[in-house]
Design a protein around this motif. Sequence first.
Motif, PDB file in Angstrom:
ATOM      1  N   ALA A   1      -5.295  24.422  17.685  1.00 39.86           N
ATOM      2  CA  ALA A   1      -4.034  25.063  18.105  1.00 39.86           C
ATOM      3  C   ALA A   1      -4.037  26.515  17.624  1.00 39.86           C
ATOM      4  O   ALA A   1      -4.705  26.840  16.634  1.00 39.86           O
ATOM      5  N   PHE A   2      -3.276  27.374  18.289  1.00 39.80           N
ATOM      6  CA  PHE A   2      -3.343  28.799  17.927  1.00 39.80           C
ATOM      7  C   PHE A   2      -2.642  29.102  16.610  1.00 39.80           C
ATOM      8  O   PHE A   2      -2.818  30.158  16.017  1.00 39.80           O
ATOM      9  N   LYS A   3      -1.849  28.135  16.128  1.00 46.04           N
ATOM     10  CA  LYS A   3      -1.247  28.203  14.801  1.00 46.04           C
ATOM     11  C   LYS A   3      -0.821  26.785  14.444  1.00 46.04           C
ATOM     12  O   LYS A   3      -0.867  25.895  15.308  1.00 46.04           O
ATOM     13  N   ALA A   4      -0.378  26.563  13.218  1.00 42.98           N
ATOM     14  CA  ALA A   4       0.012  25.208  12.821  1.00 42.98           C
ATOM     15  C   ALA A   4       1.358  24.815  13.425  1.00 42.98           C
ATOM     16  O   ALA A   4       2.138  25.676  13.854  1.00 42.98           O
TER      17      ALA A   4
ATOM     18  N   CYS B   1       1.573  34.873  24.261  1.00 45.06           N
ATOM     19  CA  CYS B   1       2.364  36.081  24.529  1.00 45.06           C
ATOM     20  C   CYS B   1       1.848  37.402  23.970  1.00 45.06           C
ATOM     21  O   CYS B   1       1.952  38.420  24.652  1.00 45.06           O
ATOM     22  N   PHE B   2       1.319  37.411  22.750  1.00 47.96           N
ATOM     23  CA  PHE B   2       1.003  38.714  22.153  1.00 47.96           C
ATOM     24  C   PHE B   2       0.096  39.540  23.058  1.00 47.96           C
ATOM     25  O   PHE B   2       0.395  40.690  23.386  1.00 47.96           O
ATOM     26  N   LYS B   3      -1.014  38.934  23.461  1.00 44.41           N
ATOM     27  CA  LYS B   3      -1.979  39.699  24.250  1.00 44.41           C
ATOM     28  C   LYS B   3      -1.357  40.123  25.597  1.00 44.41           C
ATOM     29  O   LYS B   3      -1.434  41.274  25.994  1.00 44.41           O
ATOM     30  N   LYS B   4      -0.725  39.166  26.253  1.00 40.45           N
ATOM     31  CA  LYS B   4      -0.198  39.486  27.585  1.00 40.45           C
ATOM     32  C   LYS B   4       0.920  40.533  27.498  1.00 40.45           C
ATOM     33  O   LYS B   4       1.009  41.422  28.340  1.00 40.45           O
ATOM     34  N   ASP B   5       1.751  40.445  26.448  1.00 36.72           N
ATOM     35  CA  ASP B   5       2.871  41.389  26.364  1.00 36.72           C
ATOM     36  C   ASP B   5       2.389  42.794  26.001  1.00 36.72           C
ATOM     37  O   ASP B   5       2.908  43.790  26.509  1.00 36.72           O
ATOM     38  N   ILE B   6       1.366  42.874  25.146  1.00 34.83           N
ATOM     39  CA  ILE B   6       0.838  44.205  24.820  1.00 34.83           C
ATOM     40  C   ILE B   6       0.162  44.798  26.052  1.00 34.83           C
ATOM     41  O   ILE B   6       0.360  45.979  26.382  1.00 34.83           O
TER      42      ILE B   6
ATOM     43  N   SER C   1      -4.158  37.633   6.966  1.00 35.42           N
ATOM     44  CA  SER C   1      -5.353  37.777   7.800  1.00 35.42           C
ATOM     45  C   SER C   1      -5.789  36.383   8.263  1.00 35.42           C
ATOM     46  O   SER C   1      -5.660  35.408   7.524  1.00 35.42           O
ATOM     47  N   GLY C   2      -6.250  36.281   9.505  1.00 36.20           N
ATOM     48  CA  GLY C   2      -6.654  34.981  10.045  1.00 36.20           C
ATOM     49  C   GLY C   2      -7.809  35.151  11.010  1.00 36.20           C
ATOM     50  O   GLY C   2      -8.547  36.153  10.929  1.00 36.20           O
ATOM     51  N   PRO C   3      -7.957  34.216  11.943  1.00 36.38           N
ATOM     52  CA  PRO C   3      -9.072  34.332  12.895  1.00 36.38           C
ATOM     53  C   PRO C   3      -8.748  35.245  14.080  1.00 36.38           C
ATOM     54  O   PRO C   3      -9.500  35.294  15.042  1.00 36.38           O
TER      55      PRO C   3
ATOM     56  N   ARG D   1       0.623  44.392  13.398  1.00 38.43           N
ATOM     57  CA  ARG D   1       0.476  44.121  11.956  1.00 38.43           C
ATOM     58  C   ARG D   1      -0.725  43.205  11.714  1.00 38.43           C
ATOM     59  O   ARG D   1      -1.459  43.359  10.743  1.00 38.43           O
ATOM     60  N   ILE D   2      -0.911  42.238  12.617  1.00 37.95           N
ATOM     61  CA  ILE D   2      -2.027  41.296  12.416  1.00 37.95           C
ATOM     62  C   ILE D   2      -3.359  42.020  12.611  1.00 37.95           C
ATOM     63  O   ILE D   2      -4.286  41.858  11.821  1.00 37.95           O
ATOM     64  N   SER D   3      -3.439  42.834  13.663  1.00 43.43           N
ATOM     65  CA  SER D   3      -4.689  43.596  13.836  1.00 43.43           C
ATOM     66  C   SER D   3      -4.904  44.533  12.659  1.00 43.43           C
ATOM     67  O   SER D   3      -6.036  44.728  12.201  1.00 43.43           O
TER      68      SER D   3
ATOM     69  N   ALA E   1      12.733  46.065  24.315  1.00 41.40           N
ATOM     70  CA  ALA E   1      12.762  45.626  22.913  1.00 41.40           C
ATOM     71  C   ALA E   1      11.918  44.359  22.730  1.00 41.40           C
ATOM     72  O   ALA E   1      11.257  44.173  21.702  1.00 41.40           O
ATOM     73  N   LYS E   2      11.932  43.473  23.709  1.00 38.78           N
ATOM     74  CA  LYS E   2      11.144  42.237  23.590  1.00 38.78           C
ATOM     75  C   LYS E   2       9.649  42.563  23.542  1.00 38.78           C
ATOM     76  O   LYS E   2       8.911  42.075  22.685  1.00 38.78           O
ATOM     77  N   LEU E   3       9.197  43.408  24.473  1.00 36.56           N
ATOM     78  CA  LEU E   3       7.774  43.780  24.476  1.00 36.56           C
ATOM     79  C   LEU E   3       7.418  44.496  23.181  1.00 36.56           C
ATOM     80  O   LEU E   3       6.352  44.283  22.599  1.00 36.56           O
TER      81      LEU E   3
HETATM   82  C1  UGA Z   1       5.333  35.263  18.736  1.00 37.10           C
HETATM   83  C2  UGA Z   1       6.483  35.987  18.036  1.00 37.10           C
HETATM   84  O1  UGA Z   1       6.401  35.745  16.631  1.00 37.10           O
HETATM   85  C3  UGA Z   1       7.835  35.500  18.560  1.00 37.10           C
HETATM   86  O2  UGA Z   1       8.881  36.266  17.983  1.00 37.10           O
HETATM   87  C4  UGA Z   1       7.859  35.667  20.083  1.00 37.10           C
HETATM   88  O3  UGA Z   1       9.083  35.180  20.595  1.00 37.10           O
HETATM   89  C5  UGA Z   1       6.706  34.909  20.692  1.00 37.10           C
HETATM   90  O4  UGA Z   1       5.456  35.408  20.145  1.00 37.10           O
HETATM   91  C6  UGA Z   1       6.584  35.103  22.184  1.00 37.10           C
HETATM   92  O5  UGA Z   1       7.115  36.034  22.733  1.00 37.10           O
HETATM   93  O6  UGA Z   1       5.887  34.253  22.725  1.00 37.10           O
HETATM   94  P1  UGA Z   1       4.179  32.891  18.477  1.00 37.10           P
HETATM   95  O7  UGA Z   1       3.097  33.524  19.281  1.00 37.10           O
HETATM   96  O8  UGA Z   1       4.717  31.592  18.905  1.00 37.10           O
HETATM   97  O9  UGA Z   1       5.426  33.884  18.390  1.00 37.10           O
HETATM   98  O10 UGA Z   1       3.704  32.705  16.960  1.00 37.10           O
HETATM   99  P2  UGA Z   1       3.448  33.737  15.759  1.00 37.10           P
HETATM  100  O11 UGA Z   1       3.927  33.111  14.525  1.00 37.10           O
HETATM  101  O12 UGA Z   1       3.952  35.090  16.054  1.00 37.10           O
HETATM  102  O13 UGA Z   1       1.863  33.773  15.682  1.00 37.10           O
HETATM  103  C7  UGA Z   1       1.092  34.422  16.674  1.00 37.10           C
HETATM  104  C8  UGA Z   1      -0.361  34.454  16.226  1.00 37.10           C
HETATM  105  O14 UGA Z   1      -0.513  35.341  15.122  1.00 37.10           O
HETATM  106  C9  UGA Z   1      -0.888  33.093  15.753  1.00 37.10           C
HETATM  107  O15 UGA Z   1      -2.207  32.932  16.190  1.00 37.10           O
HETATM  108  C10 UGA Z   1      -0.826  33.208  14.237  1.00 37.10           C
HETATM  109  O16 UGA Z   1      -1.737  32.372  13.576  1.00 37.10           O
HETATM  110  C11 UGA Z   1      -1.168  34.677  14.051  1.00 37.10           C
HETATM  111  N1  UGA Z   1      -0.675  35.231  12.765  1.00 37.10           N
HETATM  112  C12 UGA Z   1       0.645  35.286  12.502  1.00 37.10           C
HETATM  113  C13 UGA Z   1      -1.592  35.720  11.852  1.00 37.10           C
HETATM  114  O17 UGA Z   1      -2.828  35.705  12.081  1.00 37.10           O
HETATM  115  N2  UGA Z   1      -1.127  36.260  10.686  1.00 37.10           N
HETATM  116  C14 UGA Z   1       0.194  36.325  10.391  1.00 37.10           C
HETATM  117  O18 UGA Z   1       0.536  36.836   9.291  1.00 37.10           O
HETATM  118  C15 UGA Z   1       1.111  35.822  11.323  1.00 37.10           C
END
Ligand code: UGA
Length: 475
Positions: free
Chosen positions: A340-343, A279-284, A271-273, A233-235, A222-224
């Motif tokens: 930073a990868f997000k704010a 985690c996202f890349k490594k978990d996928i 939509s963003g950069p 969704r982002i892609s 479930a975590k993965l």
């Molecule tokens: C993500 C998940 O949201 C968490 O639930 C999870 O626990 C975590 O990964 C993990 O396993 O490490 P995180 O990577 O910290 O959390 O931050 P997110 O808010 O998910 O953003 C991930 C990336 O997607 C960021 O670069 C963010 O800017 C981007 N993003 C997010 C978008 O481009 N558009 C969006 O609408 C949302």
Amino acid sequence: MIKVANICCIGAGYVGGPTMAVIADRCPKIDVNVVDIDEERIKKWNDKDLKNLPVYEPGLAEIIERCRNVNLHFSNSIKEKIHDADMVFISVNTPTKKKGLGAGKASDLRWVEESARQVAKFSSGHTIVVEKSTLPVRTAEVIQSILRSSEEDNELNGISFNVLSNPEFLAEGTAIKDLENPDRVLIGGDNLEAMNALHAIYSRWVSKEKILFTNIWSSELAKLTANAFLAQRISSINSIAAMCEATGADVREVSRAIGTDSRIGSKFLDSGPGFGGSCFKKDILNLVYLAEYFGLNEVANFWESVVNLNNWHQNRISKLVVKKLFGTVTGKKIVVLGFAFKANTNDTRESAAIQICKDLMDEGAEIWIHDPKVNKLQIEKDLNIGKIYNRDSEENKPINKNGRWQFSKNFDIFDNAHAVLMLTEWDEYKNIDWEGISKRMVNPSWVFDARSIVDPIKVKKANLNLWRVGDGTSK
Ligand code: UGA
Ligand code: NAD
């Protein structure tokens, strides 16, 4: 009922630190010990100046101030703290393997295995071992078998273990809020007594209907799956952003239109950069590896395309900047706002800014980077070019093959810039005085807004060219 009075968490990182801080805050009667092999990191967790904590998260410093050295302790005393614990959380890093079997996709479990061995060696009495790290399905089996051999060796000393899976769903930047008010807490296991012991901890502040019990493999998967769905969704929306730019549509309008459908929902449609984070890349890729391992190639291809689209999208942005700046950025100053990868985090792992800056420097650009929370040393590590210096420059600026970069903590960086590229959605970038800045930049100049945070009217009024991700309306 197993009573937990003493917790040890192995791993004082972005998950271990904040998670244990909230547990300590909500459970004053439990002694919480966070341990790590990294002495520097522990020193920072114990720094009197809360600005020096190794993790920046809104609300974290306040909790550390309340609980540190009361019932929350950070140390390198791994042996002692495991020995004293009734419950051990394993919260160590699980990056993608760099070499060997499964390199580039499978998770590198050496830190998890080492943690399990430490628990097997140092624990006493009955210990509940909780997988907090994100792990491939069936990793609990590995942990169990390491612990079981210790049980057999120590039968006479009464040493025994239960293993639970309790993945963490916090997002960086909102970690404290997510931990204090989670959508759900997942507890996977096969021993009800141990599951109830963990349930009793969370139920101090999380309502009971949000605490879900599953079998251990469902919890790991479930975590993965959650991360894969979010990243997907982002892609998806970034692919539509490219379509918008080609067709005259606007991705913000498309997101709003589809997000009002309650079956789709409005979150994670910005939509963003391109997504970053550790985690996202490594978990996928881990999911892809598992699917391939089980011979499910179509499943593997489906999820791999989410990562491929993200790579393509990041690359598309740097190419587009070059194209708009008359096909060349050689010697041109480009201000990058946000690394930073997000704010609201100081984390740069897998940040889109890394690849985009590298691409632009390869094209010869001179990059000036600003970020309110990331420090220069981190950027130097990420760009991996800090050791090559330009001898002609009095400031000894680090250079790339062609381009070079500078870092600034203040905003005095716009003079003679050809473009401003916005890569992180920090609040302070939302109300920039474009009129004032425009006068200091070369003419014509560009604002590339990969986060949709600028006010287009103000930017255009300042006589700047504007590109916004997914905005086809200015074609
Ligand atoms: C993500 C998940 O949201 C968490 O639930 C999870 O626990 C975590 O990964 C993990 O396993 O490490 P995180 O990577 O910290 O959390 O931050 P997110 O808010 O998910 O953003 C991930 C990336 O997607 C960021 O670069 C963010 O800017 C981007 N993003 C997010 C978008 O481009 N558009 C969006 O609408 C949302
Ligand atoms: P991190 O790299 O910030 O922290 C891990 C820490 O573990 C490091 O400080 C490292 O020194 C320590 N460590 C490694 N081996 C050790 C050992 N044998 N003994 C003691 N300490 C040891 O990692 P993180 O971001 O906290 O992530 C940890 C896990 O949580 C990963 O599996 C990750 O996928 C998962 N996760 C992360 C997030 C997030 O937002 N960062 C969210 C949910 C889940």
